[in-house]
Write an enzyme that holds these catalytic residues in place. Structure first.
Site, short mmCIF file in Angstrom:
data_model
loop_
_atom_site.label_atom_id
_atom_site.label_comp_id
_atom_site.label_asym_id
_atom_site.label_seq_id
_atom_site.Cartn_x
_atom_site.Cartn_y
_atom_site.Cartn_z
N PHE A 138 -10.50 18.21 -10.24
CA PHE A 138 -9.69 18.42 -9.04
C PHE A 138 -9.29 17.06 -8.49
CE2 PHE A 138 -9.12 18.72 -4.44
CZ PHE A 138 -8.14 19.72 -4.38
N ASP A 239 -12.19 8.75 -10.22
CA ASP A 239 -11.95 9.49 -8.97
C ASP A 239 -13.30 9.68 -8.29
OD1 ASP A 239 -11.53 11.28 -6.94
OD2 ASP A 239 -10.32 12.68 -8.11
N LYS A 268 -13.04 10.72 1.66
CA LYS A 268 -14.12 11.55 2.19
C LYS A 268 -15.19 10.75 2.94
CE LYS A 268 -13.51 15.54 -0.87
NZ LYS A 268 -13.04 16.50 0.14
#
Length: 431
Positions: A138, A239, A268
């Site tokens: 994702f 990532d 995040k």
């Protein structure tokens, strides 16, 4: 007083259906590992805004840093009137990100934006177009993010054609019968059948797949990817949007494997609840884009920058990497103790405090999203907020703040065990 149901009814009328919601718990306030909703109900938060508040809701040092910045200025746009804190945070990330080479950083606002910019930078640096990603991965909801993401529903469904020159190979997951050799063979076949490796700008990989199910990349596979990239002049992008900032027991998850990426995306947990994302990479690669080609109006918000400095201080001062390992070990030991009584448990995994439990049907052995969703709902009834994930929706992922208090953590483990046993009992009575 508004109730959750009242607000949910208003939400249905006011907000687009495409904004999915895992719960109908409307937050009123939060502190460290606890959330209270508008009705005064208290919940232990095992989601942390999807690994955003690793340092807990409203950590005093983060709040203090943000308040101090608010008293100075809130926005100038760094590309118009720059500020020193942006430079200082870039210097800190350049030192923290693995790799014995000179690095540079650019700040943006979201994880998807960091991914987009990493691809832009890779294409500018290599003068190549193709990108390789992995099934189950994702990488965001923008068009390039969707194209890279290895899961159709709900992320790609209904949005039309994806950007071209993006290819996927299977991610190695022994539990699902995909070995490292299988994945490497698929990559070799891709190079022979679909895309010349000399046209590939980058390979992007999550060191631990997030939405895909919390599967950790095998070290042998990660190192071989590095070798393949070096052989063909391909850039390796890590990532680390969900895996970063002490979550896995390291500042960044690739440190577990002794691998350094050419470009690293982060977001995040970087700013403890304030919007901030970054791309850090080899200095010569980062300089490939022309001035003005990178950035954004809100990129590197002074509020987010101030929060991120505080987050990095807290991680160091409170030894959150070590604490993540301790908490994760306690959680996994508690879950392991249930395996004999709960045959639906297919796997318990995850580095540091980025952990997951996967459920299969006890009779068929097939993925059981039913058991998983029942557990999430049961735990919520008892005051514990959990998140599910996985391409089969049969995984519960655990992302509590790393600062969670010991007593509250023990309370959460008790709720979790009771919920699993109750769901098992209910499933058993129906079979």
């Amino acid at each position: 007083m508004s109730t959750n149901l009242d607000i949910q009814a208003r939400k249905t009328d006011a907000i687009a259906r495409g904004v999915g919601m895992m719960t109908q718990v409307y937050a009123d306030r939060a502190e460290n590992s606890e959330i209270w909703d508008v009705e005064g109900n208290r919940y232990i938060d095992f989601a942390a805004g999807i690994a955003v508040v690793n340092t807990g809701h409203r950590h005093p040092k983060v709040i203090e840093a943000v308040k101090a910045q608010l008293d100075k200025f809130t926005h100038t746009c760094h590309q118009v009137v720059p500020y020193e804190n942006y430079v200082a945070l870039a210097e800190r990330l350049n030192k923290l990100v693995p790799g014995n080479f000179a690095k540079k950083t650019v700040f943006v606002t979201t994880g998807a934006e960091a991914i987009e910019n990493s691809i832009k930078i890779a294409r500018a640096a290599t003068k190549r177009a193709a990108v390789i990603a992995f099934s189950g991965g994702f990488h965001g909801r923008t068009f390039m993010g969707m194209s890279l993401t290895g899961k159709v529903f709900p992320y790609k469904a209904g949005f039309g054609a994806m950007p071209g020159d993006v290819y996927h190979v299977p991610f190695p997951i022994d539990l699902h019968g995909v070995t490292v050799e299988d994945s490497l063979n698929a990559l070799t076949t891709l190079f022979k059948a679909d895309v010349d490796p000399q046209r590939v700008a980058a390979i992007i990989v999550e060191p631990v797949q997030g939405e895909g199910g919390f599967y950790q990349v095998p070290t042998a596979f990660f190192k071989t990817l590095r070798e393949i990239c070096d052989k063909h002049g391909i850039l390796l992008i890590a990532d680390e949007v969900q895996t970063g900032f002490a979550r896995t027991g390291k500042i960044l998850a690739m440190e577990h494997h002794g691998v350094a990426a050419d470009l690293t995306t982060m977001a995040k947990g970087l700013a403890g609840g304030f919007p901030l994302a970054a791309v850090t990479g080899r200095a010569d690669i980062m300089d490939a884009a022309n001035p003005g080609g990178l950035g954004g109006t809100y990129g590197g918000s002074p509020i987010g920058i101030a929060a991120a400095h505080a987050v990095l201080d807290v991680i160091d001062e409170e030894q959150l990497c070590e604490r993540a390992v301790s908490l994760g070990n306690r959680l996994k030991q508690r879950l392991q103790s249930l395996r004999d009584d709960v045959p639906e448990i297919a796997d318990i995994r995850g580095p540091g405090f980025m952990n997951a439990i996967e459920f299969n049907d006890a009779i068929s052995g097939k993925p059981s999203p039913e058991f998983t969703n029942a557990l999430r709902a049961k735990a919520q009834e008892k005051g514990l907020l959990l998140l599910s994930c996985g391409i089969h929706a049969n995984v519960i992922r655990f992302l509590a703040p790393i600062t969670i208090q010991d007593g509250i953590f023990q309370e959460a483990l008790d709720i979790l065990e009771a919920s699993i046993r109750e769901v098992r009992s209910e499933v058993g009575s129906k079979s």
